[in-house]
Design a protein around this motif. Structure first.
Motif, PDB file in Angstrom:
ATOM      1  N   THR A 163       0.849  -1.208   0.000  1.00  0.00           N
ATOM      2  CA  THR A 163       0.000   0.000   0.000  1.00  0.00           C
ATOM      3  C   THR A 163       0.875   1.245   0.000  1.00  0.00           C
ATOM      4  N   GLY A 164       1.911   1.229   0.850  1.00  0.00           N
ATOM      5  CA  GLY A 164       2.794   2.396   0.959  1.00  0.00           C
ATOM      6  C   GLY A 164       3.493   2.705  -0.355  1.00  0.00           C
TER       7      GLY A 164
ATOM      8  N   SER B  87       6.535   2.678  -7.439  1.00  0.00           N
ATOM      9  CA  SER B  87       5.154   3.135  -7.303  1.00  0.00           C
ATOM     10  C   SER B  87       4.494   3.213  -8.668  1.00  0.00           C
ATOM     11  N   CYS B  88       5.223   3.745  -9.596  1.00  0.00           N
ATOM     12  CA  CYS B  88       4.723   3.887 -10.960  1.00  0.00           C
ATOM     13  C   CYS B  88       4.438   2.502 -11.562  1.00  0.00           C
TER      14      CYS B  88
ATOM     15  N   ALA C  20       6.029   0.741   4.743  1.00  0.00           N
ATOM     16  CA  ALA C  20       4.972   0.237   5.631  1.00  0.00           C
ATOM     17  C   ALA C  20       4.318   1.377   6.407  1.00  0.00           C
ATOM     18  N   SER C  21       5.108   2.360   6.835  1.00  0.00           N
ATOM     19  CA  SER C  21       4.530   3.476   7.604  1.00  0.00           C
ATOM     20  C   SER C  21       3.596   4.311   6.749  1.00  0.00           C
ATOM     21  N   LEU C  22       3.970   4.496   5.511  1.00  0.00           N
ATOM     22  CA  LEU C  22       3.085   5.240   4.611  1.00  0.00           C
ATOM     23  C   LEU C  22       1.809   4.437   4.376  1.00  0.00           C
TER      24      LEU C  22
ATOM     25  N   ALA D 195      -2.086   5.660   5.074  1.00  0.00           N
ATOM     26  CA  ALA D 195      -3.163   5.575   4.076  1.00  0.00           C
ATOM     27  C   ALA D 195      -4.340   4.780   4.621  1.00  0.00           C
ATOM     28  N   ILE D 196      -4.060   3.656   5.258  1.00  0.00           N
ATOM     29  CA  ILE D 196      -5.153   2.786   5.709  1.00  0.00           C
ATOM     30  C   ILE D 196      -5.869   3.384   6.924  1.00  0.00           C
ATOM     31  N   LYS D 197      -5.104   3.956   7.828  1.00  0.00           N
ATOM     32  CA  LYS D 197      -5.697   4.559   9.039  1.00  0.00           C
ATOM     33  C   LYS D 197      -6.162   5.994   8.795  1.00  0.00           C
TER      34      LYS D 197
END
Ligand code: UTP
Length: 551
Positions: free
Chosen positions: A58-59, A113-114, A231-233, A237-239
């Motif tokens: 996700t990050g 990411s791209c 993971a922190s990013l 996003a999720i929280k």
């Protein structure tokens, strides 16, 4: 400033606490109306489990909507290095300096990411560096003389913070510049300036108009940080956190701020970093007679703030529109001795970037993400002499521990990915006893996330303690490799190299260097060792194609 309350500043400021080698002015004023420090909510991650892997994915997807901000205006008085800290090698196996290391991570994130989102993304992740007069020219020079380490020059923006007047004594006499007696001495105003600088630069609105959603703040010398970023990013996003502070487990009384929830008498509350020297008195004053102690986990219930923040851009702009980025100031004089009459060096007003949430409304979503220290935090802050005085068991935060922590983290990550990596040995460098793991380093584009690393070493790998391994190319796949010696391998992005077989040579020997031995460059002296490169296998695949390396 606080001292002014004391009869025109004639008395030493009240509430001075000694901690380690530093003295702090204890400013509890903002806490006065808060009656309780309780444990806030946040995410505690376990490296390598399914949740971690999903959050990393996700990050990485979110990274294309992120901008990165490095605060690098500090003096680095404790380290005492003559150059700028971001020019120091993060590790000496690849001799990558911190700035290059950060840029390469951001570029790797941008590319990954791209790729993950099918190419529908902004072209470049913006990168801002806050400098000061102490660091600006040398930071620019470092970038320019290295072609911005592969970033486009327009992708990088330098924002220079102004310095503020220094004070010489408890009576707040202005300090004279030691190099020019007709000038007032000035020093940087603290990393809290980053908020007002970003606000006034207009960049935030440009980023918002370009569809960005996150701003990630980080500091100058943490070579592990980017292992924690994806993971922190993902957590942010999720929280849907407006503010996400990265944290590590904290031992009670450890010299690192604690993230707490402070509850006001009228019921309002805020999640905020409380500096370590303030946490114990705060807890004692608010119904916890034992103060700052470990709980049943063996750690303080308050996670240790490592001062890397992820802010959601929309709410950040909203808040700064109200405050214009102003952050509460304080003074932090370092005294020569317990009489607290003269300063070690002049002091000045400062502000801290982690105090940003203090003005947020109680409805703001403020949380934290805790990760293991070995994965996320190994800053280089202390000179060898001071590091050697750090009480046993506490982190040295020296150039030596910074580099050794990278090798330890890489070794542990490879172990988790299934590789066999020998146990470390204990060695003493410049009076600091440290674990020496195999010296393993890789470029971010090789191993940005755990799942990627796992995929690239799943073919099997065994590394002896005295080995050195540097993986510099993107598509290098380790298959049945037995390494006992040094292996340095590089490749162009268009090459795929399968590496296996037995690599056995005399390798690179770690030789100790005393920090007082001026025949070595300062960068080497402060880490207390150098590599004697006796023998290695070194290959560079510069052509596109598929290759096999089996010595
Ligand atoms: P440190 O706490 O390590 O402070 O800063 P420092 O000034 O670099 O070092 P000492 O205290 O003099 O030994 C944490 C981060 O904040 C940045 C530093 O560059 C580092 O990345 N910083 C600090 C600023 O950008 N501006 C400042 O005014 C102070």
């Amino acid at each position: 400033m606080k001292g002014e309350e004391d009869k025109g500043g004639r008395q030493p400021p009240k509430f001075l606490l000694q901690n380690g080698h530093r003295f702090y002015q204890l400013d509890l004023s903002f806490l006065k109306s808060y009656r309780l420090g309780t444990v806030p909510t946040g995410e505690v991650l376990t490296f390598g489990d399914d949740n971690f892997i999903n959050l990393e994915e996700t990050g990485v997807k979110e990274a294309q909507k992120a901008a990165f901000v490095l605060v690098a205006g500090g003096l680095g008085e404790r380290l005492g290095y003559n150059g700028i800290k971001v020019a120091l090698p993060a590790e000496t196996t690849t001799e990558t300096c911190f700035l290059q290391h950060y840029i390469e991570y951001i570029l790797a994130l941008q590319e990954a990411s791209c790729r993950l989102t099918g190419g529908e993304c902004q072209k470049e992740i913006p990168f801002v560096i806050m400098t000061s007069d102490d660091t600006h020219a040398r930071t620019l020079e470092l970038l320019e003389s290295n072609s911005y380490f592969g970033m486009k020059p327009a992708q990088v923006k330098l924002l220079k913070q102004e310095k503020v007047a220094c004070l010489d004594d408890n009576d707040a006499r202005l300090a004279v510049d030691p190099h020019n007696k007709y000038r007032i001495q000035t020093k940087p105003h603290g990393h809290g300036d980053v908020h007002s600088l970003l606000y006034s630069s207009g960049l935030l609105k440009i980023w918002r108009d370009n569809g960005l959603r996150w701003v990630l703040f980080f500091q100058d010398t943490n070579g592990l940080l980017f292992k924690a970023i994806p993971a922190s990013l993902g957590v942010s996003a999720i929280k849907q956190y407006h503010v996400n502070s990265l944290a590590v487990p904290r031992k009670a009384k450890e010299a690192i701020g604690g993230i707490t929830r402070l509850t006001h008498a009228d019921g309002r509350s805020m999640v905020i970093n409380v500096e370590y020297n303030q946490l114990d008195p705060l807890l004692k004053a608010t119904g916890f007679p034992d103060g700052d102690v470990n709980c049943e986990t063996g750690y303080s219930p308050f996670p240790g703030n490592i001062n890397q923040l992820i802010l959601e851009l929309g709410p950040y702009i909203e808040e700064l529109t109200k405050t214009r980025g102003a952050i509460k100031e304080f003074v932090n004089p370092k005294y020569k001795d317990a009489s607290k009459t003269s300063f070690k060096s002049s002091t000045r007003l400062e502000c801290m970037m982690q105090d940003y949430p203090k003005t947020l409304s109680p409805t703001a979503r403020v949380g934290f993400t805790v990760m293991d220290t070995w994965l996320a935090y190994a800053p280089v802050k202390n000179n060898p002499e001071d590091a050697a005085k750090v009480p046993k068991g506490n982190p040295y935060h020296s150039a030596t521990s910074g580099e050794m922590s990278i090798y330890r983290a890489n070794s542990l990550i490879l172990r988790k990915a299934g590789a066999q990596v020998d146990d470390p040995v204990q060695e003493v460098f410049n009076g600091q006893e440290l674990e020496v793991w195999p010296c393993i380093a890789w470029k971010p584009k090789w191993g940005l996330t755990f799942s990627e690393i796992k995929r690239k070493v799943s073919g099997g790998c065994s590394i002896s303690q005295k080995s050195t391994l540097a993986i510099k190319g993107r598509n290098i796949i380790i298959e049945d490799l037995l390494l006992d010696g040094a292996l340095i391998i590089d490749s162009t992005d268009a090459a795929e190299v399968r590496v296996g077989g037995s690599v056995h040579n005399k390798g690179w020997i770690l030789e100790k260097v005393d920090y007082k031995d001026t025949s070595f460059p300062e960068e080497i002296r402060i880490r207390g060792f150098r590599f004697n490169k006796i023998e290695q296998v070194e290959e560079n695949y510069s052509e596109a194609g598929k290759f096999v390396l089996k010595p």
